[in-house]
Design a protein around this motif. Sequence first.
Motif, PDB file in Angstrom:
ATOM      1  N   VAL A 356      56.339  24.120  -0.749  1.00 55.16           N
ATOM      2  CA  VAL A 356      57.798  24.260  -0.650  1.00 55.16           C
ATOM      3  C   VAL A 356      58.138  25.335   0.388  1.00 55.16           C
ATOM      4  O   VAL A 356      59.056  25.166   1.201  1.00 55.16           O
ATOM      5  N   ALA A 357      57.382  26.436   0.381  1.00 52.91           N
ATOM      6  CA  ALA A 357      57.614  27.492   1.363  1.00 52.91           C
ATOM      7  C   ALA A 357      57.343  26.990   2.780  1.00 52.91           C
ATOM      8  O   ALA A 357      58.074  27.316   3.729  1.00 52.91           O
ATOM      9  N   ALA A 358      56.295  26.180   2.943  1.00 54.89           N
ATOM     10  CA  ALA A 358      55.979  25.635   4.268  1.00 54.89           C
ATOM     11  C   ALA A 358      57.085  24.701   4.749  1.00 54.89           C
ATOM     12  O   ALA A 358      57.507  24.748   5.911  1.00 54.89           O
ATOM     13  N   GLY A 359      57.569  23.847   3.835  1.00 55.94           N
ATOM     14  CA  GLY A 359      58.656  22.943   4.210  1.00 55.94           C
ATOM     15  C   GLY A 359      59.922  23.689   4.579  1.00 55.94           C
ATOM     16  O   GLY A 359      60.642  23.296   5.508  1.00 55.94           O
ATOM     17  N   ALA A 360      60.203  24.788   3.857  1.00 54.14           N
ATOM     18  CA  ALA A 360      61.391  25.587   4.162  1.00 54.14           C
ATOM     19  C   ALA A 360      61.251  26.279   5.511  1.00 54.14           C
ATOM     20  O   ALA A 360      62.229  26.439   6.250  1.00 54.14           O
ATOM     21  N   LYS A 365      63.364  22.140  12.317  1.00 53.65           N
ATOM     22  CA  LYS A 365      62.815  22.289  13.670  1.00 53.65           C
ATOM     23  C   LYS A 365      62.360  20.950  14.227  1.00 53.65           C
ATOM     24  O   LYS A 365      62.491  20.665  15.421  1.00 53.65           O
ATOM     25  N   ILE A 366      61.790  20.135  13.328  1.00 58.66           N
ATOM     26  CA  ILE A 366      61.199  18.874  13.756  1.00 58.66           C
ATOM     27  C   ILE A 366      61.222  17.920  12.572  1.00 58.66           C
ATOM     28  O   ILE A 366      61.113  18.349  11.425  1.00 58.66           O
ATOM     29  N   ALA A 606      49.071  30.451   9.515  1.00 58.15           N
ATOM     30  CA  ALA A 606      49.576  29.078   9.500  1.00 58.15           C
ATOM     31  C   ALA A 606      51.098  29.063   9.363  1.00 58.15           C
ATOM     32  O   ALA A 606      51.785  28.250   9.994  1.00 58.15           O
ATOM     33  N   PHE A 607      51.631  29.964   8.549  1.00 61.93           N
ATOM     34  CA  PHE A 607      53.083  30.035   8.389  1.00 61.93           C
ATOM     35  C   PHE A 607      53.744  30.568   9.665  1.00 61.93           C
ATOM     36  O   PHE A 607      54.840  30.121  10.036  1.00 61.93           O
ATOM     37  N   GLU A 608      53.113  31.508  10.331  1.00 65.96           N
ATOM     38  CA  GLU A 608      53.672  31.996  11.598  1.00 65.96           C
ATOM     39  C   GLU A 608      53.700  30.876  12.632  1.00 65.96           C
ATOM     40  O   GLU A 608      54.629  30.790  13.449  1.00 65.96           O
ATOM     41  N   HIS A 609      52.671  30.007  12.597  1.00 64.12           N
ATOM     42  CA  HIS A 609      52.641  28.857  13.507  1.00 64.12           C
ATOM     43  C   HIS A 609      53.840  27.948  13.246  1.00 64.12           C
ATOM     44  O   HIS A 609      54.498  27.475  14.189  1.00 64.12           O
ATOM     45  N   LEU A 610      54.159  27.699  11.961  1.00 56.69           N
ATOM     46  CA  LEU A 610      55.327  26.886  11.623  1.00 56.69           C
ATOM     47  C   LEU A 610      56.606  27.556  12.085  1.00 56.69           C
ATOM     48  O   LEU A 610      57.519  26.909  12.604  1.00 56.69           O
ATOM     49  N   ASP A 611      56.670  28.868  11.881  1.00 59.71           N
ATOM     50  CA  ASP A 611      57.899  29.599  12.186  1.00 59.71           C
ATOM     51  C   ASP A 611      58.190  29.618  13.687  1.00 59.71           C
ATOM     52  O   ASP A 611      59.349  29.547  14.109  1.00 59.71           O
ATOM     53  N   LYS A 612      57.137  29.723  14.493  1.00 57.51           N
ATOM     54  CA  LYS A 612      57.313  29.835  15.943  1.00 57.51           C
ATOM     55  C   LYS A 612      57.174  28.498  16.660  1.00 57.51           C
ATOM     56  O   LYS A 612      57.113  28.453  17.896  1.00 57.51           O
ATOM     57  N   LEU A 613      57.120  27.411  15.904  1.00 54.00           N
ATOM     58  CA  LEU A 613      56.854  26.100  16.491  1.00 54.00           C
ATOM     59  C   LEU A 613      57.879  25.746  17.566  1.00 54.00           C
ATOM     60  O   LEU A 613      59.086  25.845  17.359  1.00 54.00           O
TER      61      LEU A 613
END
Length: 797
Positions: A356-360, A365-366, A606-613
Motif C-alpha cells: 500500500v505504501a509503494a502504491g501511494a 506518476k505512471i 526501492a521506495f526512493e526509486h519510486l519517489d524519484k521516478l
Amino acid sequence: MIDAAHTLLAAGFSVIPTGANKKASIPWAQYQQQRMTADEAKQHFTNGARLAIIGGKVSGNLECLDFDDPTTYHPFLDLLEMRCPGLPDKLLKRQTPSGGYHLIYRCSTPVAGNLKLAMMPGVDDDGKPKEDVRIETRAEGGYFLSAPSEGYRVLSGSMTKCPTLIAEEVDVIHTTAKAFDLRKSTKGGTTPRTSENSNSPGSQFNQAHQVADILEAKGWKVDRRTTLGTGWTRPGKDKDTSGVLLDDSGNFYVFSANAYPLEPGQSYSAFAIYAAYNHGGDYSAAARDLARQGFAEQPRAVSNETKSKIKPLPATLDPVAQFDYDLLPEALRDWCRDVAERMQAPPDFVAVGLLVAAGATLGRKIGIRPQQHTPWTEVANQWGLIVARPGKLKTPSLDDAMGPLNRLIASATDRFQQKLRQYEREKEAEELRQQARKKAAKDRLKENPDADISDLQGQEMESPTLRRYKTNDPTPAALGELLRVNPNGLMVFRDELVSLFRQLDKEDNAEGRGFYLTGWGGNSPYTFDRIGRGLNLHLEAVCISVLGGTQPGKLAGYIQEAVKGGAGDDGLLQRFGLLVWPDDHHKWQNIDRPVNMVAKNAAYAAFEHLDKLNPAEVGAKQDKDFSGDPEGIPYLRFDTEALALFTEWRTDLENKKLCGDDHPAIVSHLAKYRKLVPSLALIFHIMDGGSGAVTLPAVLRALAWAEYLETHARRAYGAVTKPEVGAAKSILKKLKSGTLAGSFTARDIYRAGWTGLGDRQTVVDALELLVDHGYLGEQVESTGGRPTSAYNWQGVG
C-alpha cells in the motif's frame, strides 16, 4: 384517532387499527411492506379502534423498546446515561396503561426482528416454571400501541420528530437492556441466584465466590452506590464508575471500553470474570482448570455408539493460503522477513503495508493500460486491510512497514523547511524592493499622472508547498484540499478502519463516502460544492490509498450489515483488494537480533526509486490532446507474453468467477481485481527496475497475489455468508456451559437475545447442521398447526 393516523402516515410511519385486546383488527401483513393510504385509514380507524405503529423498515427502521417490568425503566435510563451520556434524552418516551414504558427511535441501518432482551424466572398458573419478559423490542415484524389510544401517555417527544440513531447507539441500548436479564448469565454460565441443581465447574465456582471479592483482587475499587447496585472503578483509574455490580442479578455489568479483558456492554458472573482474566475468555479452558482445582463435574455418560455418529463441524473460518515471501519484489523480500521474524508477527501484515505504501508513493506518476489498444488505465494506489484479534501486533507491523515511506516524509519535510527559510528571507527582501518600487511609482506619477509604471510592479512570491504522502484522520473536505496540492495522491492510514467505515455510513457523510469511493480508482475528477463560504473545490483526479487494521468481530458485524443491504452495501469494503486475515497458529519464539541493515537499505532505496521516478526514463507514453499538448498520465502496457496471460486470467474471471454461484458480496469483491492485478504488476515491474512494457514475471507475481488474496477474501465474507457454522458452535458452547437447557426449541434460542443467535433462519440452519452431524436429536411434534421441532443434546461437543 383518524387525525392521529393521518399525521403518523405523513411522517413516514405504517399504522394499523387494533381492538381493546391489542390484536390487529385487520389483516396487516401488507402494511409491513407499504403504508396504507389516507382513504384506507379513514375506512379502518372507526368504531373506537386503537392505533398501533408497525416497526421495521416500512416505518423508517423504527424500533420500540418495551418495558413490561416497570421497575427496570428508571434504572435502565440511569445506566444508559452512564454508558452514553445524552442518549436517553434523544429517545421518545411513552407510558402504557399497565404502568410499563416505551422508548421509541429509528435506526440509520435496518433493525432486527422482535428481541427479548431481558427475562426473569416465573411460574405459570399451574405452578410450572416459565420465563417472563422484562424488556423486549418491537421492530421488524412487530407493532406497538401508541397515543392517543386509551391509556397511553406521551411523556416526552413527538413522533413527527422521531430521532434517528446510529447502529452503535442502538447496540448500546440493546446491551444495556441485557444487563437486566435474570436468566442465565450472558457471560460465564449461571449466577448464584439462577443456578438450580447445576454441578458444572462454573456453577460451583459461582456459588463459592462473590463477584465483589474477585473484582477487588483484580484491582477494582468501589466507587459509589447507584440505583442499579454498587458502582466500581476499573484498575488504572482513580474515580468514576466503570461497571456496576447489579443488585437484582448479582452479575457485574461493564460499560467502560478500557476495562480489558472485560468487554463493555456485557454482564459477567464470578466464573466469567475468572475466565476472562485467567483464560482469555475461553470458558472451556477455565472450566477444565477449575475441575483440576476440585470444582469437578462428572461428565455426562455418552455411549460409544453416540460418539461414533458424531461428525466434526466445518471450520468456522474458511482456510487461507499462507504467505510466501516470493510474492514480494526482491527489494522488499528480506526486509519483510526481517521485520516479521523480529516482531513475531504474520508476514502478511508487513507485506500488505509495504505494497500500500509503494502504491501511494508511485501514485499517479505512471499508470498501466491492461489492454493492447484501449485507453483503459489503472493507477497503482491500493487499499489494504489486515484482520486479527487484539494483541496480534497489527499496528506495530504496519508502523514498521511504513518505515520507507516515513523516510520519504522526513526528507520532504527537511526540503520544505529549507525552502521555507529561503522563502522567508527572499520574502523580506522582496517586501523592501516592493516598498522602493511603490515610492518610485509615486514619484513618477507625480511628474506625469499618465506615466507607465508597469515596470515597477513586482510579482507575487509563491510560498513553498510541503509534499505530503500520508494523513491519518482528515475530514473529506480537508483530504480534498490536501489532494489539491498533492495531485500524485495520498495515503489515509487508520489504526482501526471499521470506525472509518461507520463514520462514512452516516447520512451527513454521504459526500465524504462518495469521495472515498471515487478516490479508489485514482483517475476520476471530483468537485466539492460545499467548501466554506460557498466556494467549490475541483480536483482533476482523486487518488487515495487506504491502510489500516480491524478485529474479526468488528469486520464480521460490518460485513453482515453490508450483505443485508445496510449503509455499507455500496462496494466500499470490496475495494480493499489487499485484505488479509491470516491464521493464528504461530508459535512464539524469543528473537533478539539487530536489524538487517542491508535489507532495510534495499527496501528504502526501492521506495526512493519510486519517489524519484521519471516516467519518460522507463519508456512511458502519454496521450496528446487536439492541440498536441500532453493529456492524462504517462502509461505503460503489457508486453506480448504478459498481455496473453492477463487476458487469459481475465477471461476466466469474467466468465466463471463473476458468473458463478458465489454470494454477491464475494462477486463484487473479486470484480475489483480488474484493477488489483494490473496495478500490482505495475508496482512490481517498476520496483524490480523494469523499463518499457510490463513483463511476464510481474504479471505472474500479481496473479499469485490474486490467488492468495482470494482465499483471505472468502474467509472474511464466509464468516457472514455462512453464519450457520458459527451459530452452531455458539449453541454447543451454551449447551456445555449450561446456559441453554439440554432440551429446547429453536424459538428458545432466537428469542433469547444472544449475540449472533437472533436471526431465526440462521438458528434453524445451525440446528439442522448440528442434527446432521450427530450433536443433537430432533423430535418433530405435531400441534395441529405447523409442526414444531424439539431438540435434545447428545452430550457431546
